[in-house]
Design an enzyme around this catalytic site. Sequence first.
Site, PDB file in Angstrom:
ATOM      1  N   HIS A 147       3.996  32.998  57.957  1.00 60.02           N
ATOM      2  CA  HIS A 147       3.583  31.366  58.209  1.00 60.02           C
ATOM      3  C   HIS A 147       3.062  31.455  56.663  1.00 60.02           C
ATOM      4  CE1 HIS A 147      -0.562  32.185  59.188  1.00 60.02           C
ATOM      5  NE2 HIS A 147      -0.055  33.578  59.833  1.00 60.02           N
ATOM      6  N   ALA A 148       2.231  30.170  56.612  1.00 57.14           N
ATOM      7  CA  ALA A 148       1.647  29.677  55.227  1.00 57.14           C
ATOM      8  C   ALA A 148       0.844  30.916  54.492  1.00 57.14           C
ATOM      9  CB  ALA A 148       0.808  28.421  55.557  1.00 57.14           C
TER      10      ALA A 148
END
Lengths: 253, 216
Positions: A184-185
């Site tokens: 994820h980010a």
Amino acid sequence: MSVALLLVSHSARLADGTAELAHEMAPDVVVANAAGDVDGGLGTSLEKVTEALTDLLADGAAGVVVLADLGSAVLTVESALELDDDLPPRVRLASAPFVEGAVAAAVTAQQGAGLDAVVASAEGAVTSIGPRPVVELVEAGPSPDAGPAGTVVAGELVGTVGAPLRGSDVATARTVVRNPLGLHARPAALVARTAASFGIPVRIQGVDATSVLQLMALGTAAGTELEVTAQGPGAETAVATVVGLIDGGFGEA
Amino acid sequence: MGLDVVWAERWVRRTAEVVAEAKDELTELDRQIGDGDHGENLHRGFQAVVAKLDEPDAAERTEVGDVLKLVATTLMSKVGGASGPLYGTAFLRAAKRSARPEVDTSGVVVLLEAALEGVTSRGRAEPGEKTMVDALTPAVEAATAAAAAGQDPVEVLAAAADAAEAGARATVPMVATKGRASYLGERSAGHEDPGARSTALVLGAARDAALAGPDR
């Protein structure tokens, strides 16, 4: 100082939230806002844009990449650049989606890239809101002849999958994602920064490992198997380092 | 007989008057196919321009372009939405091409062409999309024809204003494909475009200002 970002939004909260996201992934990049109209309502303001650009450049930014959210924000930025001849050489308005463009630009700026490269990464971010690369389908699915269920639709192979790395100087290793949320980010940004530091092509599941958005678009989670490849001087080290990061679970596993 | 700084200032003041009178009409047009703020925004913008003209300690304006540049920067600052940057760019490009004490017949055509070029390039618009361009394009064509026919600057402006008026009315049946009205698709047909209407008002004010000159 690296290239800075200016977020021009109709909404101060939208700009603040986007800046927060970009800062999380690129802590050293200056991300400024020019959001809302002069009265604090929804809108954009020529004065705010001009002042923010002037301040960023005066503070020593190597250049400024501007992200704008809606049509009239774009027009306001273009007007500011047309009115002040000192701005255009060092300021570029990216033709990019606001949030994805800001994140991609910030991560690229964090890597120390120049104005052109930061703009290019923001503008390349549009692929992240297109169809996802069907990497797993290509690798694990049945052959295209096997019937509709496993058919690889060429149109779904978005431009994020690069030509395969081939040759004697290619290093490859496989690993498995450990942390629950996968790339994820924040982990994607970490991997992208690390991959970029080697200065050679690095791919994960065929996508550019220096692109945070392409990594996020892989949609990985705990248990996803990933192939990491690199080509060129230091390819072995690059692959080992990236695999080590993924194996470490990013402090989340 | 050219059009000078006095004309340019008179044009701006006349525009502020006609926009004030048409404020509710513009807003109603914009309410039907846009976000309903065009009349109020443009009114606020031109009131601000007049206030700048009235500033006692302002630098002396010696060229037509000085007045138009003041209009441009003020509209860009004060008018929200897309119309501020679009009108601002039109006046800014016109200002750049009128940096002289007065404009003659060909100067009027050049000024209008520059304004059209500003709107089309900034707005990425073309004729037929139900925008300001649909008033400004016929205005430039009519001005060009009038100038070629040997008419004087005032007659050229009058031709431009009449053509802009007709162009604005011709937007009624159009389906918008640019700007906020385009979100309405087919439902945008049957309404006059507020940007085209206000463009006709601005050019009408330019003609009125020229006709009110001392040489008429």
